[in-house]
Design a protein around this motif. Structure first.
Motif, mmCIF file in Angstrom:
data_model
loop_
_atom_site.group_PDB
_atom_site.id
_atom_site.type_symbol
_atom_site.label_atom_id
_atom_site.label_comp_id
_atom_site.label_asym_id
_atom_site.label_seq_id
_atom_site.Cartn_x
_atom_site.Cartn_y
_atom_site.Cartn_z
ATOM 1 N N UNK A 1 0.809 -1.213 0.000
ATOM 2 C CA UNK A 1 0.000 0.000 0.000
ATOM 3 C C UNK A 1 0.846 1.268 0.000
ATOM 4 N N UNK A 2 2.085 1.176 0.484
ATOM 5 C CA UNK A 2 2.928 2.375 0.582
ATOM 6 C C UNK A 2 3.263 2.961 -0.785
ATOM 7 N N UNK A 3 3.102 2.171 -1.850
ATOM 8 C CA UNK A 3 3.379 2.689 -3.189
ATOM 9 C C UNK A 3 2.319 3.699 -3.635
ATOM 10 N N UNK A 4 1.136 3.617 -3.057
ATOM 11 C CA UNK A 4 0.033 4.505 -3.443
ATOM 12 C C UNK A 4 0.051 5.775 -2.593
ATOM 13 N N UNK A 5 -0.503 6.869 -3.105
ATOM 14 C CA UNK A 5 -0.643 8.070 -2.274
ATOM 15 C C UNK A 5 -1.442 7.735 -1.017
ATOM 16 N N UNK B 1 -3.837 -7.756 -8.776
ATOM 17 C CA UNK B 1 -4.563 -8.245 -7.607
ATOM 18 C C UNK B 1 -5.317 -7.111 -6.905
ATOM 19 N N UNK B 2 -5.466 -5.992 -7.596
ATOM 20 C CA UNK B 2 -6.074 -4.810 -6.987
ATOM 21 C C UNK B 2 -7.419 -4.472 -7.629
ATOM 22 N N UNK B 3 -8.020 -3.387 -7.152
ATOM 23 C CA UNK B 3 -9.372 -3.025 -7.579
ATOM 24 C C UNK B 3 -9.477 -2.806 -9.088
ATOM 25 N N UNK B 4 -8.394 -2.390 -9.731
ATOM 26 C CA UNK B 4 -8.420 -2.112 -11.172
ATOM 27 C C UNK B 4 -7.874 -3.264 -12.011
ATOM 28 N N UNK B 5 -7.852 -4.456 -11.432
ATOM 29 C CA UNK B 5 -7.254 -5.597 -12.133
ATOM 30 C C UNK B 5 -7.970 -5.919 -13.447
ATOM 31 N N UNK B 6 -9.289 -5.696 -13.496
ATOM 32 C CA UNK B 6 -10.026 -6.006 -14.722
ATOM 33 C C UNK B 6 -9.550 -5.174 -15.908
ATOM 34 N N UNK C 1 2.052 -3.562 -20.271
ATOM 35 C CA UNK C 1 1.095 -2.988 -19.323
ATOM 36 C C UNK C 1 1.861 -2.469 -18.110
ATOM 37 N N UNK C 2 1.558 -1.244 -17.709
ATOM 38 C CA UNK C 2 2.237 -0.618 -16.573
ATOM 39 C C UNK C 2 1.204 0.093 -15.720
ATOM 40 N N UNK C 3 1.462 0.186 -14.418
ATOM 41 C CA UNK C 3 0.536 0.850 -13.501
ATOM 42 C C UNK C 3 1.149 2.133 -12.940
ATOM 43 N N UNK C 4 0.307 3.094 -12.704
ATOM 44 C CA UNK C 4 0.699 4.454 -12.340
ATOM 45 C C UNK C 4 1.615 4.520 -11.117
ATOM 46 N N UNK C 5 1.337 3.695 -10.099
ATOM 47 C CA UNK C 5 2.073 3.813 -8.843
ATOM 48 C C UNK C 5 3.111 2.702 -8.663
ATOM 49 N N UNK D 1 -1.399 1.985 -19.929
ATOM 50 C CA UNK D 1 -1.111 2.501 -18.589
ATOM 51 C C UNK D 1 -2.376 2.416 -17.738
ATOM 52 N N UNK D 2 -2.264 1.768 -16.592
ATOM 53 C CA UNK D 2 -3.397 1.602 -15.677
ATOM 54 C C UNK D 2 -3.291 2.636 -14.565
ATOM 55 N N UNK D 3 -4.278 3.507 -14.464
ATOM 56 C CA UNK D 3 -4.281 4.492 -13.391
ATOM 57 C C UNK D 3 -4.605 3.848 -12.048
ATOM 58 N N UNK D 4 -4.063 4.403 -10.991
ATOM 59 C CA UNK D 4 -4.340 3.960 -9.623
ATOM 60 C C UNK D 4 -4.057 2.463 -9.452
ATOM 61 N N UNK D 5 -2.817 2.097 -9.713
ATOM 62 C CA UNK D 5 -2.388 0.718 -9.513
ATOM 63 C C UNK D 5 -0.914 0.677 -9.157
ATOM 64 N N UNK D 6 -0.501 -0.377 -8.462
ATOM 65 C CA UNK D 6 0.894 -0.555 -8.077
ATOM 66 C C UNK D 6 1.493 -1.710 -8.883
ATOM 67 N N UNK D 7 2.664 -2.151 -8.474
ATOM 68 C CA UNK D 7 3.317 -3.288 -9.118
ATOM 69 C C UNK D 7 2.433 -4.531 -9.062
#
Length: 332
Positions: free
Chosen positions: A197-201, A309-314, A269-273, A299-305
């Motif tokens: 979680x520390x990767x996210x704001x 496995x997160x809310x935006x996985x779809x 595919x890359x995630x913002x955070x 680029x996937x907004x609001x996601x980490x490495x």
């Protein structure tokens, strides 16, 4: 959840294979998921997936969140889905050195070994299904494995998908904790959530993982390692070969493979955070994939490495599905 997926998941077949590696006594777990109604699949509808440096396929790609997994998603959309654990991970054979004290042996399972194991799985599927090519997918360290394999075996690959692939960095790479490296390390899952979680704001951390998702993931991760409950805190073993390769390649300004040698379509595919693979690194590797017939960045907004496995996985799942669904006829 997508209604069609809910209906199709009831008819997904799961089958595990243990195949012989190129090393006597070392077997690899290959998991297959597909719709029960389909027995014959083309090369374009067949895919092999490989994990990253820490967590196996059971932990990254086959944890049931909101009723389905990544493997379920692809299978439900008509793909013959395979995933492999390289040696030392999940249900594959753990080298005997992993039963000895970590400081008794050098870092285990270097990337070169993982590429060989991945190739063994590719050949198993090609022979089993009587096809000549396959789609391949790798995340993080697995991106190095899948991309390196593709650069050497374009004739066996239809399309390549990379999620947060490793690349050369002038900054410290989070995977490397520093200090002396033994054969393996222990990774406590109860300490992962804070780092994750520390990767996210800070103001976005509370809803990155829906309720219960981390606990399901942690349970599946620990279950993938039969020795996990022998230690306090509960932890899994992870090989240190990938970290040694960070030191000798990615952290030392040296490529493990040449992206320009990849001659098949590529999705990155890359995630913002993502702090493990910052966007600058992803841009660098993308710019070097110059030999592909075409390449795409998502680029996937609001996601980490760990965006898969997160809310935006779809958003990741659907981007992969769309890329695979597109018709592609290589020039002859």
């Amino acid at each position: 959840m997508n209604t069609n997926l809910l209906l199709n998941k009831q008819f997904i077949v799961k089958e595990d294979f243990r195949i012989q590696s190129d090393t006597p006594g070392i077997e690899l777990l290959v998991r297959n998921k597909r719709l029960a109604s389909s027995e014959s699949f083309s090369a374009e509808r067949t895919i092999l997936i490989v994990h990253g440096a820490t967590y196996p396929i059971e932990s990254l790609f086959d944890v049931e969140l909101d009723g389905f997994t990544f493997l379920d998603f692809l299978a439900s959309h008509g793909y013959d889905v395979y995933a492999v654990n390289v040696r030392g991970y999940g249900g594959s054979t753990h080298p005997p050195e992993m039963e000895q004290p970590a400081d008794h042996n050098p870092p285990l399972v270097r990337t070169e070994t993982a590429v060989r194991d991945f190739g063994t799985a590719v050949d198993f599927i090609l022979n089993r299904k009587k096809i000549s090519k396959i789609n391949v997918f790798g995340m993080s360290w697995g991106g190095t494995v899948a991309a390196a394999y593709t650069s050497m075996h374009n004739n066996k690959v239809n399309k390549l998908t990379l999620v947060a692939p490793q690349w050369i960095s002038s900054e410290p790479i989070p995977l490397d904790p520093g200090g002396q490296l033994g054969a393996y390390r222990f990774v406590p899952t109860n300490q992962m959530k804070v780092r994750w979680l520390s990767a996210a704001p800070e103001h976005k951390r509370d809803n990155l993982l829906p309720d219960g998702w981390f606990e399901k993931w942690s349970e599946a991760t620990l279950a993938s390692d039969p020795t996990s409950k022998m230690r306090t805190p509960l932890s899994i073993q992870a090989t240190n070969g990938p970290i040694q390769d960070v030191r000798e390649y990615w952290g030392a300004g040296k490529k493990f493979y040449e992206p320009k040698d990849i001659k098949v379509p590529v999705l990155l595919v890359h995630a913002e955070w993502d702090i493990d693979v910052p966007i600058e690194l992803a841009k660098e590797i993308f710019s070097e994939i110059t030999g592909a017939p075409y390449r795409r960045w998502v680029e996937i907004g609001e996601g980490t490495h760990m965006v898969m496995l997160e809310k935006n996985r779809l958003q990741v799942f659907q981007a992969v599905q769309q890329f695979l669904d597109e018709e592609y006829s290589p020039a002859r």
